[in-house]
Design an enzyme around this catalytic site. Sequence first.
Site: not given
Ligand code: HSE
Length: 443
Positions: A17, A46, A106, A130, A137, A191, A202, A206
Site C-alpha cells: 500500500v 520510513a 484496523k 478510511e 470502499i 497469507e 480480521d 472491522k
Molecule cells: N486479509 C484481508 C482480506 C485484507 O482477505 O480481506 C486486509 O484486511
Amino acid sequence: MIEYRNLRVALLGAGSVGAQVVSLLLQHGDELAQRSGAGLELVGVAVRDIDAPRTAEIPQHLLTTDAESLILGADIVIELIGGLEPARQYILQALNSGADVITANKALLATHGPELFDAAEQVGAQLYYEAAVAAAIPIIRPLRDSLAGDRIKRIMGIVNGTTNFILDRMDTAGDTLESALAVATDLGYAEADPTADIEGFDAAQKAAILASLAFHTTVPIDRVHREGITAVTIEQVDAARKAGYVVKLLAIAERLTDRETGIDGVSARVYPALVPRSHPLAAVHGAKNAVFIEAEAAGDLMFYGAGAGGIETASAVLGDLVSAARRHVIGGPGVAESTDANLTILPISSVTTRYQISLGVVDQPGVLASIATLFSEHNVSIETVEQTVAEQAESSGGGSAPGATLVIGTHAASEADLSATVQALGDSPVVTSVTSVLRVEGS
Ligand code: HSE
C-alpha cells in the site's frame, strides 16, 4: 498558476500500500494540491530496510530508517506499517506533535482506538482511517458524515476478501474448504498463515470499528463474538444452494433489545451464515467486499468494491490525505470521534436469529412428532421442515432402522434457546446426528 502553501507529509511503511501511495502522490501531486488547496510535499518514507524490494519505485532520497525524526517535522503522518507496536507509539507521537494522522491499521484501531482518538482530541488533531475497513470502499466517511443525521439499525458486511473467495469457490466450483484455501494462497489472497482471515479475527476487527462508528459507542474487539469459517463443509454449502441460500462470513453490527432484560444495546458479531440468494450480499463474489447498511430514514444502502490490494487501498489513503490537507487549510480543531451514545454491548446470547438445522434421524412413526416436541419444549418455533429418505437406508434391507435427513428452518429464536434445542437433539434417541447448525441472516 496558484501558489499553494506546502504541507509536509511523512509516510511510515512502504509495503504494497505504502509504495502505491508514494507512486500516486508523486504522479498526481498537482491535482491533489488543487483539490486540497495545499501542496502535498512527501518529505520522507520510513522503512525498516532501505534496500528491501518494493512494488513501486520510491526515490532513494526519500527513504529513511529514522521514523521518529520524520514524524517530528510533519504536518500529516500516514501510518502504513501495521501491527500494534511501534505503530501505536508513532501515531501517538505524531498526534502529540499536532500532526493529523492517516492509518489503515484496523488491528490497532480495534485494540487501542479510544487511546488514539483521545490523544487526537487533546491536541485538536484528526485521525483518519478510511482504508482500515474494506480498503477501497468508502464506508468510514459515509458512516461518519453522510449518515450522521440518520440512525443506523444494522450493518451486515462481507469485509474479508479471503474468506469470501474461499466460500465462493466452494459454492461455484465445488471445492472443499482446504482446496479453496490452497487456491486463495496461490493467488496471494491468503497469507502463509491464514489464521487471521479464516478464523474471523480480521473481520472481527472491522466489525468493532464499524459498530463503534455506527452506534456512537466504543465497541472493543474483545466484545465482538467471533466464529470463523473452518467448520463450514462442502455439504453445508451444497445444501444451502439447494435451499436457495449461500454461505457468507458476515460481520454484523446491530442495534437490538435483549428480549429477557429489555436492555437496549449493540451487538457486534462475526460468523458464517446462510444468506438468501435474492439478498444483494449473495451477489458478492470472489475476493470482493460489500457492506450493507439498514438505516431508519435512508433505508437500505450497499457499498461494494475491492477490500484489499495495494493501489485500491492507496486510493482510500489518498482520499484521507486530501481531507486532512483541506482541514489544515481551513484550520480549526479536528472532529472528535463520537462515542456519546455509550450503549450497552450485548452478548451473543441476546441475539435472536433464524436457524437452519440438518439432522440425521431414524425413519419411524412418531419421530417427526418427537422432534417437533423438542423444539417447542425449548421455545423454538419451526418454520419449515424438509425430509429426505436416505438412499442406503432404503436399500440396506433388514438390521438397522431406516434413516432420513431432516432440514428444519426455525423462526427467530434466541441463541440460548437454540443451543438448548441442539443439545437436546444430540441427546435424543431418534436423532442419529446433528450435521449442521447455521444462522440465517438477511431475510
Ligand atoms: N486479509 C484481508 C482480506 C485484507 O482477505 O480481506 C486486509 O484486511
